[in-house]
Design a protein around this motif. Structure first.
Motif, PDB file in Angstrom:
ATOM      1  N   UNK A   1      11.201   5.782   7.163  1.00  0.00           N
ATOM      2  CA  UNK A   1      11.317   5.518   5.733  1.00  0.00           C
ATOM      3  C   UNK A   1      12.604   6.088   5.177  1.00  0.00           C
ATOM      4  N   UNK A   2      12.997   5.572   4.013  1.00  0.00           N
ATOM      5  CA  UNK A   2      14.201   6.067   3.337  1.00  0.00           C
ATOM      6  C   UNK A   2      14.041   5.849   1.838  1.00  0.00           C
ATOM      7  N   UNK A   3      14.566   6.771   1.052  1.00  0.00           N
ATOM      8  CA  UNK A   3      14.491   6.666  -0.399  1.00  0.00           C
ATOM      9  C   UNK A   3      15.794   7.192  -0.994  1.00  0.00           C
ATOM     10  N   UNK A   4      16.234   6.569  -2.087  1.00  0.00           N
ATOM     11  CA  UNK A   4      17.473   6.975  -2.753  1.00  0.00           C
ATOM     12  C   UNK A   4      17.205   7.128  -4.247  1.00  0.00           C
ATOM     13  N   UNK A   5      17.743   8.198  -4.830  1.00  0.00           N
ATOM     14  CA  UNK A   5      17.547   8.431  -6.250  1.00  0.00           C
ATOM     15  C   UNK A   5      18.801   9.031  -6.853  1.00  0.00           C
ATOM     16  N   UNK A   6      18.817   9.072  -8.202  1.00  0.00           N
ATOM     17  CA  UNK A   6      19.953   9.632  -8.936  1.00  0.00           C
ATOM     18  C   UNK A   6      19.491   9.910 -10.365  1.00  0.00           C
ATOM     19  N   UNK A   7      20.393  10.454 -11.164  1.00  0.00           N
ATOM     20  CA  UNK A   7      20.137  10.692 -12.586  1.00  0.00           C
ATOM     21  C   UNK A   7      21.109   9.846 -13.390  1.00  0.00           C
ATOM     22  N   UNK A   8      20.604   9.140 -14.393  1.00  0.00           N
ATOM     23  CA  UNK A   8      21.454   8.310 -15.253  1.00  0.00           C
ATOM     24  C   UNK A   8      22.114   9.173 -16.304  1.00  0.00           C
ATOM     25  N   UNK A   9      23.435   9.122 -16.350  1.00  0.00           N
ATOM     26  CA  UNK A   9      24.194  10.010 -17.232  1.00  0.00           C
ATOM     27  C   UNK A   9      23.907   9.764 -18.706  1.00  0.00           C
ATOM     28  N   UNK A  10      23.678   8.508 -19.095  1.00  0.00           N
ATOM     29  CA  UNK A  10      23.574   8.171 -20.512  1.00  0.00           C
ATOM     30  C   UNK A  10      22.378   8.821 -21.198  1.00  0.00           C
ATOM     31  N   UNK A  11      21.254   8.946 -20.498  1.00  0.00           N
ATOM     32  CA  UNK A  11      20.062   9.488 -21.142  1.00  0.00           C
ATOM     33  C   UNK A  11      19.313  10.526 -20.298  1.00  0.00           C
TER      34      UNK A  11
ATOM     35  N   UNK B   1       4.217   0.548   4.436  1.00  0.00           N
ATOM     36  CA  UNK B   1       2.986   1.342   4.500  1.00  0.00           C
ATOM     37  C   UNK B   1       2.847   2.211   3.247  1.00  0.00           C
ATOM     38  N   UNK B   2       1.704   2.074   2.565  1.00  0.00           N
ATOM     39  CA  UNK B   2       1.491   2.773   1.303  1.00  0.00           C
ATOM     40  C   UNK B   2       1.611   4.281   1.447  1.00  0.00           C
ATOM     41  N   UNK B   3       1.067   4.857   2.517  1.00  0.00           N
ATOM     42  CA  UNK B   3       1.088   6.312   2.671  1.00  0.00           C
ATOM     43  C   UNK B   3       2.509   6.822   2.893  1.00  0.00           C
ATOM     44  N   UNK B   4       3.285   6.112   3.692  1.00  0.00           N
ATOM     45  CA  UNK B   4       4.671   6.516   3.884  1.00  0.00           C
ATOM     46  C   UNK B   4       5.451   6.380   2.582  1.00  0.00           C
ATOM     47  N   UNK B   5       5.224   5.282   1.872  1.00  0.00           N
ATOM     48  CA  UNK B   5       5.912   5.080   0.598  1.00  0.00           C
ATOM     49  C   UNK B   5       5.565   6.184  -0.391  1.00  0.00           C
ATOM     50  N   UNK B   6       4.319   6.617  -0.372  1.00  0.00           N
ATOM     51  CA  UNK B   6       3.919   7.662  -1.325  1.00  0.00           C
ATOM     52  C   UNK B   6       4.620   8.980  -1.027  1.00  0.00           C
ATOM     53  N   UNK B   7       4.779   9.307   0.254  1.00  0.00           N
ATOM     54  CA  UNK B   7       5.524  10.517   0.604  1.00  0.00           C
ATOM     55  C   UNK B   7       6.922  10.462   0.004  1.00  0.00           C
ATOM     56  N   UNK B   8       7.572   9.317   0.114  1.00  0.00           N
ATOM     57  CA  UNK B   8       8.943   9.171  -0.365  1.00  0.00           C
ATOM     58  C   UNK B   8       9.006   9.161  -1.894  1.00  0.00           C
ATOM     59  N   UNK B   9       8.031   8.523  -2.539  1.00  0.00           N
ATOM     60  CA  UNK B   9       8.001   8.521  -4.003  1.00  0.00           C
ATOM     61  C   UNK B   9       7.800   9.942  -4.513  1.00  0.00           C
ATOM     62  N   UNK B  10       6.851  10.668  -3.934  1.00  0.00           N
ATOM     63  CA  UNK B  10       6.596  12.044  -4.359  1.00  0.00           C
ATOM     64  C   UNK B  10       7.831  12.917  -4.156  1.00  0.00           C
ATOM     65  N   UNK B  11       8.535  12.697  -3.066  1.00  0.00           N
ATOM     66  CA  UNK B  11       9.747  13.472  -2.795  1.00  0.00           C
ATOM     67  C   UNK B  11      10.786  13.230  -3.891  1.00  0.00           C
TER      68      UNK B  11
ATOM     69  N   UNK C   1       4.280  -0.392  -1.386  1.00  0.00           N
ATOM     70  CA  UNK C   1       5.119   0.438  -2.254  1.00  0.00           C
ATOM     71  C   UNK C   1       4.624   0.384  -3.691  1.00  0.00           C
ATOM     72  N   UNK C   2       4.183  -0.795  -4.138  1.00  0.00           N
ATOM     73  CA  UNK C   2       3.636  -0.909  -5.497  1.00  0.00           C
ATOM     74  C   UNK C   2       2.442   0.021  -5.682  1.00  0.00           C
ATOM     75  N   UNK C   3       1.527   0.025  -4.729  1.00  0.00           N
ATOM     76  CA  UNK C   3       0.347   0.889  -4.850  1.00  0.00           C
ATOM     77  C   UNK C   3       0.732   2.363  -4.803  1.00  0.00           C
ATOM     78  N   UNK C   4       1.742   2.697  -4.003  1.00  0.00           N
ATOM     79  CA  UNK C   4       2.196   4.089  -3.943  1.00  0.00           C
ATOM     80  C   UNK C   4       2.763   4.533  -5.283  1.00  0.00           C
ATOM     81  N   UNK C   5       3.548   3.679  -5.924  1.00  0.00           N
ATOM     82  CA  UNK C   5       4.095   4.007  -7.239  1.00  0.00           C
ATOM     83  C   UNK C   5       2.968   4.218  -8.257  1.00  0.00           C
TER      84      UNK C   5
END
Length: 300
Positions: A92-102, A116-126, A158-162
């Motif tokens: 799995x892989x996940x990418x995130x950032x912070x939007x400067x404007x708000x 896989x929902x369980x793997x996606x949930x690990x990444x979302x929680x991270x 991934x939808x269910x994990x979110x």
């Protein structure tokens, strides 16, 4: 809803998927992970989207996007991490950032083995844990890998994990696809083709036989025989000819070796008959709705 981010929690969730005794780790994405991450992305592709090239993957890792450089320039702290088994396999892989404007958190993209929902949930929680106490939007902007929005049907895990992590979805766009294998040639020369280096892409300027202008269309440069229709515009006096314009545009693309065309349309909304008309126009031209693309938001 509280998000557990302890290592023991991640271990319990992933062990249920990877097998008893499986050891895992979430770590920064390294250059040697690029091939594995690209495989995960390719497995999640919507029909008509070519597999990402390494250059596009690198853009996604940097948080840049050819179709939205000004949006991407407003991101801070772009980070990509992978979920790997003890043997080194990236699942799995996940990418995130912070939007400067708000100051909102942005979960830019996420892919995992078999969606896989369980793997996606690990990444979302991270991602939620690393972004801290703030509003977080997921799949809200296009990336170098895909258009904005999470495919509702094709990415159900991934939808269910979110949703399990407190995100709520909002319909944003419809993803449409059209094969051109059945297209014949143009009825007559209807378009001047002008390259647009800034997109990059083609601008098709359509006209009648007598040379009078009907309208124009903008398409991305084809990759592996596929392209994306960005928009179609008609002159005010020719708005009733939308079906002809689109048919001629598709025939012109077929003449140039394009086999598949995709487009993303805003979802129909109350009080916006133009959006209903646009969807009907594309459907009449043979486009089929493949999926709905949703944006997800989680409040602190």
């Amino acid at each position: 809803m509280a998000i557990s981010t302890t290592w023991e929690r991640w271990m319990r969730v992933v062990t249920a998927v990877a097998g008893a005794g499986a050891e895992t780790m979430v770590r920064p994405c390294e250059p040697g992970d690029r091939a594995a991450v690209r495989e995960l992305v390719t497995a999640d592709l919507l029909p008509g989207l070519p597999g990402p090239r390494l250059a596009e993957l690198d853009q996604a890792l940097e948080g840049t996007c050819p179709s939205g450089p000004t949006v991407r320039a407003g991101l801070q702290g772009v980070c990509t991490e992978v979920l790997a088994l003890a043997g080194g396999q990236v699942v799995g892989a996940v990418s995130w950032a912070v939007r400067s404007s708000d100051g909102a958190g942005m979960l830019l993209w996420l892919h995992c083995r078999d969606d896989e929902q369980h793997l996606a949930r690990v990444l979302v929680e991270r991602a939620v844990d690393r972004l801290g106490r703030r509003t977080v939007q997921a799949f809200a902007e296009p990336t170098a890998l895909a258009p904005a929005g999470l495919p509702l049907r094709m990415r159900a895990g991934t939808r269910r994990a979110l949703e399990a992590c407190g995100f709520s979805g909002l319909e944003g766009w419809r993803y449409l696809h059209r094969r051109l294998d059945d297209r014949g040639g143009r009825l007559y020369a209807v378009a001047d083709v002008v390259e647009c280096p800034g997109l990059p892409g083609w601008r098709l300027q359509l006209r009648e036989r007598d040379g009078s202008r009907i309208g124009e269309a903008l398409v991305a440069l084809p990759v592996e025989g596929t392209t994306a229709l960005q928009w179609v515009s008609l002159t005010p006096a020719r708005r009733s000819m939308g079906n002809i314009l689109l048919e001629q545009c598709l025939a012109h693309l077929a003449d140039r070796g394009v086999r598949e065309v995709t487009t993303v349309l805003p979802a129909p909304a109350e009080g916006r008959p133009d959006l209903d008309a646009a969807l009907a126009l594309h459907t009449a031209a043979g486009f089929a709705e493949i999926d709905q693309l949703h944006v997800y938001t989680r409040r602190p």
